[in-house]
Design an enzyme around this catalytic site. Sequence first.
Site, short mmCIF file in Angstrom:
data_model
loop_
_atom_site.label_atom_id
_atom_site.label_comp_id
_atom_site.label_asym_id
_atom_site.label_seq_id
_atom_site.Cartn_x
_atom_site.Cartn_y
_atom_site.Cartn_z
N TYR A 162 -9.44 23.94 25.31
CA TYR A 162 -8.73 23.78 26.58
C TYR A 162 -7.47 22.92 26.39
O TYR A 162 -6.49 23.10 27.09
CB TYR A 162 -9.61 23.05 27.60
CG TYR A 162 -10.72 23.83 28.26
CD1 TYR A 162 -10.96 25.18 27.99
CD2 TYR A 162 -11.56 23.20 29.18
CE1 TYR A 162 -12.00 25.86 28.62
CE2 TYR A 162 -12.58 23.87 29.82
CZ TYR A 162 -12.81 25.20 29.53
OH TYR A 162 -13.85 25.86 30.17
N GLY A 163 -7.56 21.97 25.47
CA GLY A 163 -6.53 20.93 25.37
C GLY A 163 -5.13 21.42 25.06
O GLY A 163 -4.15 20.71 25.31
N CYS A 173 -12.46 12.67 23.86
CA CYS A 173 -12.76 14.11 23.86
C CYS A 173 -14.21 14.22 23.41
O CYS A 173 -14.61 13.56 22.43
CB CYS A 173 -11.84 14.82 22.88
SG CYS A 173 -12.32 16.53 22.54
N THR A 174 -14.99 15.02 24.10
CA THR A 174 -16.44 15.03 23.82
C THR A 174 -16.78 15.69 22.47
O THR A 174 -17.91 15.57 22.01
CB THR A 174 -17.21 15.73 24.96
OG1 THR A 174 -16.67 17.04 25.15
CG2 THR A 174 -17.11 14.94 26.23
N HIS A 175 -15.82 16.33 21.84
CA HIS A 175 -16.06 16.82 20.48
C HIS A 175 -16.07 15.67 19.46
O HIS A 175 -16.67 15.79 18.40
CB HIS A 175 -14.95 17.81 20.07
CG HIS A 175 -15.10 19.18 20.67
ND1 HIS A 175 -14.91 19.44 22.00
CD2 HIS A 175 -15.40 20.38 20.09
CE1 HIS A 175 -15.10 20.74 22.22
NE2 HIS A 175 -15.39 21.33 21.08
N ASP A 191 -18.66 22.44 28.91
CA ASP A 191 -17.52 21.98 28.12
C ASP A 191 -16.75 23.22 27.69
O ASP A 191 -17.25 24.35 27.80
CB ASP A 191 -18.02 21.19 26.90
CG ASP A 191 -16.87 20.73 25.99
OD1 ASP A 191 -15.80 20.35 26.52
OD2 ASP A 191 -17.03 20.76 24.76
N SER A 192 -15.57 22.99 27.13
CA SER A 192 -14.80 24.09 26.57
C SER A 192 -15.52 24.72 25.38
O SER A 192 -15.19 25.83 24.98
CB SER A 192 -13.45 23.58 26.10
OG SER A 192 -13.64 22.64 25.06
N GLU A 196 -15.61 22.76 16.25
CA GLU A 196 -16.15 24.09 16.64
C GLU A 196 -16.65 24.85 15.42
O GLU A 196 -17.43 25.79 15.54
CB GLU A 196 -15.07 24.92 17.36
CG GLU A 196 -14.76 24.45 18.78
CD GLU A 196 -15.87 24.74 19.79
OE1 GLU A 196 -16.40 25.86 19.79
OE2 GLU A 196 -16.22 23.83 20.56
N CYS A 208 -16.36 17.44 29.55
CA CYS A 208 -15.08 17.74 28.90
C CYS A 208 -14.01 16.90 29.58
O CYS A 208 -13.72 17.08 30.76
CB CYS A 208 -14.76 19.22 29.08
SG CYS A 208 -13.14 19.69 28.45
N ASN A 209 -13.44 15.96 28.82
CA ASN A 209 -12.41 15.08 29.40
C ASN A 209 -11.21 15.87 29.91
O ASN A 209 -10.63 15.55 30.94
CB ASN A 209 -11.92 14.09 28.34
CG ASN A 209 -12.99 13.11 27.91
OD1 ASN A 209 -13.10 12.03 28.46
ND2 ASN A 209 -13.81 13.49 26.94
N THR A 210 -10.85 16.91 29.17
CA THR A 210 -9.67 17.70 29.53
C THR A 210 -9.87 18.39 30.87
O THR A 210 -8.99 18.37 31.74
CB THR A 210 -9.37 18.74 28.43
OG1 THR A 210 -9.42 18.10 27.16
CG2 THR A 210 -8.02 19.38 28.63
N1 DGL Z 1 -14.46 18.52 24.62
C1 DGL Z 1 -13.19 18.71 25.28
C2 DGL Z 1 -12.70 17.38 25.85
O1 DGL Z 1 -13.49 16.49 26.02
C3 DGL Z 1 -12.27 19.38 24.32
C4 DGL Z 1 -11.16 20.05 24.98
C5 DGL Z 1 -10.60 21.21 24.23
O2 DGL Z 1 -11.25 22.24 24.22
O3 DGL Z 1 -9.47 21.09 23.75
O4 DGL Z 1 -11.55 17.20 26.14
#
Ligand code: DGL
Length: 277
Positions: free
Chosen positions: A54-55, A195-197, A22-23, A163, A85-87
């Site tokens: 990443y987003g 978003c996985t966060h 993930d990011s 984070e 990570c969805n992004t």
């Molecule tokens: N966990 C990432 C997702 O699912 C977060 C992306 C990010 O870092 O902005 O999109």
Amino acid sequence: MSLPIASPLTASPFQGAIGVFDSGVGGLSVLRAIRAALPHEHLVYVADSGHAPYGDQTEAHITQRTLTVGNWLVEQGVKAVTIACNTATVVAAKSLREQTHVPVVAIEPAIKPAVAVSRSGVVGVLATRQTVQSEAVARLVQQHGADKRILLQACPGLVELVERANLHSAETEALLRQFITPLLEQGADTLVLGCTHFPFLQDTIQRVAGEGVALLDPAEAVARELARRLTDCVSLSSATQMGQVKFLTSGDVAKVQSVMSHLWGAPLTVQALPSGA
Ligand code: DGL
């Protein structure tokens, strides 16, 4: 006659493991589902926190990081990669699949199941800017939301709070309220955690949205799909003892270790991702 010198075979430390990345720390919400579904597998998790979020980055940057981390995991000998990570999925999963020979299982916003459970026919999707703007999400909306209302809500700032393990503060609740209230006012009864966060904010999101609103996190579905792909394409571990879980980050090791231990619910050791990965 000189004989070729045989180089000793050095087994990669991650040979046969499942790579998950993930990011940042958010993909732990997927990793815990994989751990529960496949407890005998060795897992290696990369938090690319040095390049998060990443987003808010360009597609080129997200693609470059997805390919770099994904290909690095494959070079280390993993038997499958999970993009947690969805992004990264909506921007770059296709590119990674084109470059690699191992199965790539990738999380994406749970729009299809959300449409199935919504009674009001109005679904809110909480995600990053890049995810809500992506062609991949536009396609999901077209495929599954034709006669429904799918409200795409970018949530800048939330990833940064997770984070820092800032999950329940007044600041976090206020930001969530700003994103969720307009969705509720338009009739949303179902929210996709895109978003996985965001599963780490589940309690706060539920408090803001109200008990009657369904929250959808596809992490368990990703773990099931991974198990299916391993069974069909590679192999499941035949071990009877628990697999090991290794954690790496491109960010500040001490900070990431502290936050990840908090989110994982147990102390864990994080190593630095080698430079070049
Ligand atoms: N966990 C990432 C997702 O699912 C977060 C992306 C990010 O870092 O902005 O999109």
